[in-house]
Design an enzyme around this catalytic site. Structure first.
Site, PDB file in Angstrom:
ATOM      1  N   HIS A  15       0.802  -1.211   0.000  1.00  0.00           N
ATOM      2  CA  HIS A  15       0.000   0.000   0.000  1.00  0.00           C
ATOM      3  C   HIS A  15       0.846   1.276   0.000  1.00  0.00           C
ATOM      4  O   HIS A  15       0.394   2.308  -0.519  1.00  0.00           O
ATOM      5  CB  HIS A  15      -0.956   0.024   1.200  1.00  0.00           C
ATOM      6  CG  HIS A  15      -2.265  -0.647   0.927  1.00  0.00           C
ATOM      7  ND1 HIS A  15      -2.481  -1.983   1.173  1.00  0.00           N
ATOM      8  CD2 HIS A  15      -3.425  -0.170   0.402  1.00  0.00           C
ATOM      9  CE1 HIS A  15      -3.717  -2.299   0.834  1.00  0.00           C
ATOM     10  NE2 HIS A  15      -4.310  -1.221   0.354  1.00  0.00           N
ATOM     11  N   GLY A  16       2.010   1.234   0.579  1.00  0.00           N
ATOM     12  CA  GLY A  16       2.795   2.461   0.581  1.00  0.00           C
ATOM     13  C   GLY A  16       4.155   2.303   1.214  1.00  0.00           C
ATOM     14  O   GLY A  16       4.411   1.350   1.962  1.00  0.00           O
TER      15      GLY A  16
END
Length: 477
Positions: free
Chosen positions: A328-329
């Site tokens: 996700h990041g």
């Protein structure tokens, strides 16, 4: 170029749609597929022009590797196949890692070793996290002998089909390629087109009428966290953010699925009323379902085999959610978010295994609290900001310290100031918990005047608001 823009709706889509079905009408099926591939490549190039040559290299490179793996099925080539598959997967991860994680790596090296490596400030190509997973799945399935040797046209359609290219849903080759090979799906089908417009309109409304206003409001709060944050602010804006993330991504998914119907293709469902879940295990079975499916098939099942000890299930779950967080990041907050969700899912699995049940309404409420509180970690810019928000969320003395009457007065004045978005939050929650899902509405769809009026009204309202183009939140992932 994004779906909720004049350029896409009034220019790109009509041209691509008309060209595709004109070619199909005259039975130029291969040409129509090439037309759709070229249109999809153009669509991607508008979002990440600098990365586009690398995107093409990645797509064609994976085709060469996948085709080689499909051909190397003999027992004598088992080792070579495994090495080639591993190299192919690592190449995909290296490309993703360079663009998404190199600055995160350098920041941590500088912090730990006291070095001063300059950060690269590399712009993240749109869709790289999504199409990388599809390419990895293709390679792994080719290694397992679960793919046939696709021709280049079918493969390119699977990877580049523009409705799902940027933010999913994450599709599987076995779902898409056969649909494009079926000549019935290549013919103009007015009912499917009407259904596609209906679903697209719902997704557009979710994005523009619900997600965007709430996200603008909540983003302003999270961009300026201070020690003066109140308990009401922390809860209101975090709930607002949680809802906006859901409507933003589910809106994109609806628009993608609607576009798929217009081109005779059914894309995978990505949401099934996740806010109605009774624990976090069920929540992740209903939320971003194609991502959960990928992680389940290619991460979880690689560690947890049928018949393994039960404790291995928990280890596999934690590993899967760690990968999810990293995907996700690039930040410690995403890693912590992934671990926190993994723990909550393990708790849900433990309770399910031991047949421990909570009444439906309290269970749904507790799950909602888990969704909201974990969202804090996901959206903050710094972990110190998360700590400030968490402290304020549970600082009940601030609200109730002067008695219940004073607390109600504070709540009333807060809601009076935030009444417009407060009403939108209430309406959104009602949709999440009470309204039929888009899938349910699609199943009941009929191409009659009532549905046409509903579709037209939603699209007209959205078109009136498209003077401001707002990117989808998941473009940053």
């Amino acid at each position: 170029m994004i779906f909720s823009s004049y350029k896409f709706i009034l220019v790109f889509l009509p041209i691509v749609f008309s060209g595709y079905y004109i070619l199909n009408h005259f039975r130029y099926y291969q040409l129509s597929k090439i037309w759709l591939i070229l249109a999809s490549l153009y669509f991607y190039s508008q979002g990440s022009p600098d990365f586009f040559p690398f995107f093409l290299g990645s797509v064609f490179g994976n085709y060469a590797v996948g085709t080689s793996l499909s051909r190397m099925q003999g027992e004598s080539q088992k080792l070579q196949r495994k090495i080639l598959m591993i190299l192919g997967v690592l190449a995909n991860l290296a490309l993703l890692g360079y663009y998404k994680y190199v600055d995160f790596f350098l920041e941590n090296v500088n912090a730990i070793a006291g070095t001063d490596f300059l950060l690269r400030r590399i712009a993240l190509p749109i869709g790289i996290s999504f199409f990388t997973f599809q390419l990895i799945a293709f390679l792994v399935d080719s290694y397992r002998g679960q793919t046939k040797e696709y021709d280049i046209i079918s493969y390119l359609l699977f990877i580049t089909f523009f409705p799902q290219l940027i933010v999913g849903p994450i599709i599987h080759h076995a779902e898409i390629v056969p649909q494009f090979e079926n000549e019935e799906n290549l013919k103009l089908n007015h009912e499917k087109i009407a259904l596609g417009l209906f679903v697209f309109a719902i997704g557009c409304a979710k994005k523009m009428l619900i997600a965007d206003p709430m996200n603008d409001d909540a983003s302003a709060f999270y961009a300026n966290i201070t020690n003066q944050v109140t308990i009401l602010e922390s809860w209101f804006y975090t709930i607002e953010y949680s809802i906006s993330y859901y409507f933003d991504l589910s809106g994109y998914t609806d628009m993608a699925i609607g576009l798929g119907y217009m081109f005779g293709v059914k894309l995978a469902e990505n949401f099934n009323a996740p806010f109605r879940s009774t624990d976090m295990q069920q929540y992740w079975q209903r939320q971003h379902m194609t991502l959960s499916r990928f992680l389940g098939n290619y991460v979880f099942k690689s560690y947890f085999k049928k018949g393994s000890k039960w404790r291995n299930y928990y280890m596999a779950t934690m590993l899967t959610f760690l990968v999810s967080g990293i995907w996700h990041g690039a930040g410690w907050n995403f890693i912590i978010w992934g671990i926190a969700n993994g723990i909550l899912v393990c708790i849900g699995a433990y309770r399910s295994y031991h047949k421990m049940k909570t009444p439906y309404i309290p269970a749904v409420f507790l799950t909602f609290l888990c969704i909201v509180t974990t969202r804090v970690i996901f959206v903050v810019n710094k972990l110190s900001d998360a700590w400030i928000v968490y402290k304020s969320m549970f600082h009940f003395k601030e609200l109730f310290g002067e008695g219940l009457s004073a607390a109600w007065s504070q709540i009333y004045h807060f809601m009076a100031v935030h009444k417009d978005l407060g009403i939108l939050v209430v309406i959104s929650l009602a949709i999440c918990y009470l309204a039929p899902t888009t899938k349910k509405m699609s199943e009941k769809f009929k191409p009659n005047f009532g549905y046409l009026l509903y579709t037209g009204a939603l699209l007209a309202i959205c078109l009136c608001k498209m003077d401001k183009v707002v990117q989808f939140l998941y473009f940053q992932f």
